[in-house]
Design a protein around this motif. Sequence first.
Motif, PDB file in Angstrom:
ATOM      1  N   PRO A   7      39.527   8.643  -5.766  1.00  0.00           N
ATOM      2  CA  PRO A   7      38.217   8.047  -5.492  1.00  0.00           C
ATOM      3  C   PRO A   7      37.922   8.046  -4.003  1.00  0.00           C
ATOM      4  CG  PRO A   7      39.825   6.354  -6.110  1.00  0.00           C
ATOM      5  CD  PRO A   7      40.492   7.671  -6.302  1.00  0.00           C
ATOM      6  N   VAL A   8      36.674   8.380  -3.671  1.00  0.00           N
ATOM      7  CA  VAL A   8      36.290   8.423  -2.250  1.00  0.00           C
ATOM      8  C   VAL A   8      35.129   7.488  -1.952  1.00  0.00           C
ATOM      9  CG1 VAL A   8      37.156  10.760  -1.838  1.00  0.00           C
ATOM     10  CG2 VAL A   8      34.822  10.448  -2.709  1.00  0.00           C
ATOM     11  N   ALA A   9      34.552   6.874  -2.999  1.00  0.00           N
ATOM     12  CA  ALA A   9      33.454   5.929  -2.772  1.00  0.00           C
ATOM     13  C   ALA A   9      33.323   5.022  -3.990  1.00  0.00           C
ATOM     14  CB  ALA A   9      32.141   6.666  -2.518  1.00  0.00           C
ATOM     15  N   GLY A  10      32.757   3.849  -3.778  1.00  0.00           N
ATOM     16  CA  GLY A  10      32.482   2.937  -4.873  1.00  0.00           C
ATOM     17  C   GLY A  10      33.547   1.876  -5.056  1.00  0.00           C
ATOM     18  N   ARG A  11      33.301   0.980  -6.023  1.00  0.00           N
ATOM     19  CA  ARG A  11      34.225  -0.102  -6.344  1.00  0.00           C
ATOM     20  C   ARG A  11      34.344  -0.243  -7.860  1.00  0.00           C
ATOM     21  NH1 ARG A  11      32.762  -5.596  -3.557  1.00  0.00           N
ATOM     22  NH2 ARG A  11      30.810  -5.318  -4.731  1.00  0.00           N
ATOM     23  N   ILE A  12      35.495  -0.744  -8.317  1.00  0.00           N
ATOM     24  CA  ILE A  12      35.687  -1.107  -9.720  1.00  0.00           C
ATOM     25  C   ILE A  12      36.157  -2.560  -9.720  1.00  0.00           C
ATOM     26  CG2 ILE A  12      36.893  -0.622 -11.872  1.00  0.00           C
ATOM     27  CD1 ILE A  12      37.328   2.226 -10.889  1.00  0.00           C
TER      28      ILE A  12
END
Length: 554
Positions: free
Chosen positions: A69-74
Amino acid sequence: MTPGQAPLLDIQGLTVRLPHGAERPHAVEEVSLQLFAGEILCVVGESGSGKSISANTIMGLLPRPWVEPVAGRILFEGRDLLSLSDPELRRMRGRDISMIFQEPMTALNPVMRIGDQLGEVFDAHGGLGRAERRSRVTELLRAVGLPDPETIGQSYPFRLSGGQRQRVMIAMALALSPKVLIADEPTTALDVTTQAQILALVKDLQRERGMGVMFITHDFGVVAEIADRVAVMQLGRVVEQGPADQVLNDPRHDYTRRLIAAVPSADPPPPKNEQSGPVLLRVEGLEKRYVTERGLFAAGRSVRAASAVDITLRRGETLGLVGESGSGKSTVGRCIVRLLDSDGGRILLDEIDLAALRGEALRAARKRVQMVFQDPFASLNPRRRVGRIIAEGPMAHGLPERAALDRAAELLRLVGLDPAAADRFPHEFSGGQRQRIGIARALALEPELIVADEPVSALDVSVQAQVLDLLADLRQRLNLALLFITHDLRVAAQICDRIAVMRRGEIVETGPTAEVYAAPRHDYTRSLLAAVPGRHWQVPGHLQTGSSLQGAST
């Protein structure tokens, strides 16, 4: 989901990078999804759409650093899963978020007993005493509806059916009572009755435990059966999401409409004119028994896989052989192709009894009957280039290498692939493309009969439609007879002229497809038809255009 309820799992702008040289830069791009407690969210899309990558990212199972993953959130309970360390992720897996994998035979250790594998879950998360662990394992196996859980706990995976192995995977996923359950295509390769049981089990357990379930599938019948909400993915992006009723019956995005239009109807088309071609294949009284090896303290068991099977198949006709796993369908197909020797009866191909042939006579007759297998990857030699794989049959029958390779290039074009693909290896193709290669290989010897054993069961809906269209087109152009073995009654309804229903080695009903579906005479046939997922949902009339899926990802 209640108004104002906070999501259990909140994916925000997730982007996952693929290695340099991949088909596209990102496996998923700016994906945002929410999963609430007590709901089932179905994530649908074709192979390569990013469904499984999204699930594996949640679980922390990506092959880093090549895919990451290179961007965003979970966000799960306020914590960003992407920021957790490996030890923290290991503590989270199984206890908070758990996953059911698509292929249980691959996910289970073949040399460990079922009870020991379930017990490992408790060992990895703090452990229980030996007696308490054994009791919890038995309890879990009973909770997922397995008969005689004590015996199954002592069994190895190969002794269980596909449906039983999938129940074991569900038991393993639920062992620590997680709040989120991710199910990645858990019913893809199961027959309709087992599939119905697994779907009902997932729904019941979800309702009892109040879990949030993310159910990944390409089967819109499954979506219609269990989904509260639906998210549709294409080429790594979410293109549509909403309540199941709205997405299924009034889809907004062109891609969703094309996917739904490709779903085979459970209602057969009106019967065509009576088949008038000459009879090509007659199977009379076919018998096949499997005998297990005798042990030191136990006698061998004899299992009747085919009993007094009679089949007639005309040139240019498709006969569907349907039934549950273990009904004997594949055994009959393999006996016809002579991959298995039968124990009785006759297999007449234009009055030549294939069952009686040996040596050179059998080798010559095999050119006339070829097979397309269920798993195109397992049936293709991973170390050989595709052109050589297709050319091997003709070369074995005396065709010079150059001519055989030229023929392979022609066949690739015939099944809709670029002839330049002959220089690539099987792993470089998608599932649908590999199945086209399997069909090309079957056609290489110019057969009169093709036995297709579950050729589309593991393919997503649009690729499935393309392969079925290809088979129907080839049958018509080449006047092939097709014995189509399947557990998918929606597929059988659309491609088969006639249906033969198998149960425990016997054919219990046969007739024109439309007649059998409209008025099944045998109780077993009625039970199969009743178990078709989403049987009460039909593709909306305004989408039943037969439109091409050209442009959808394959």
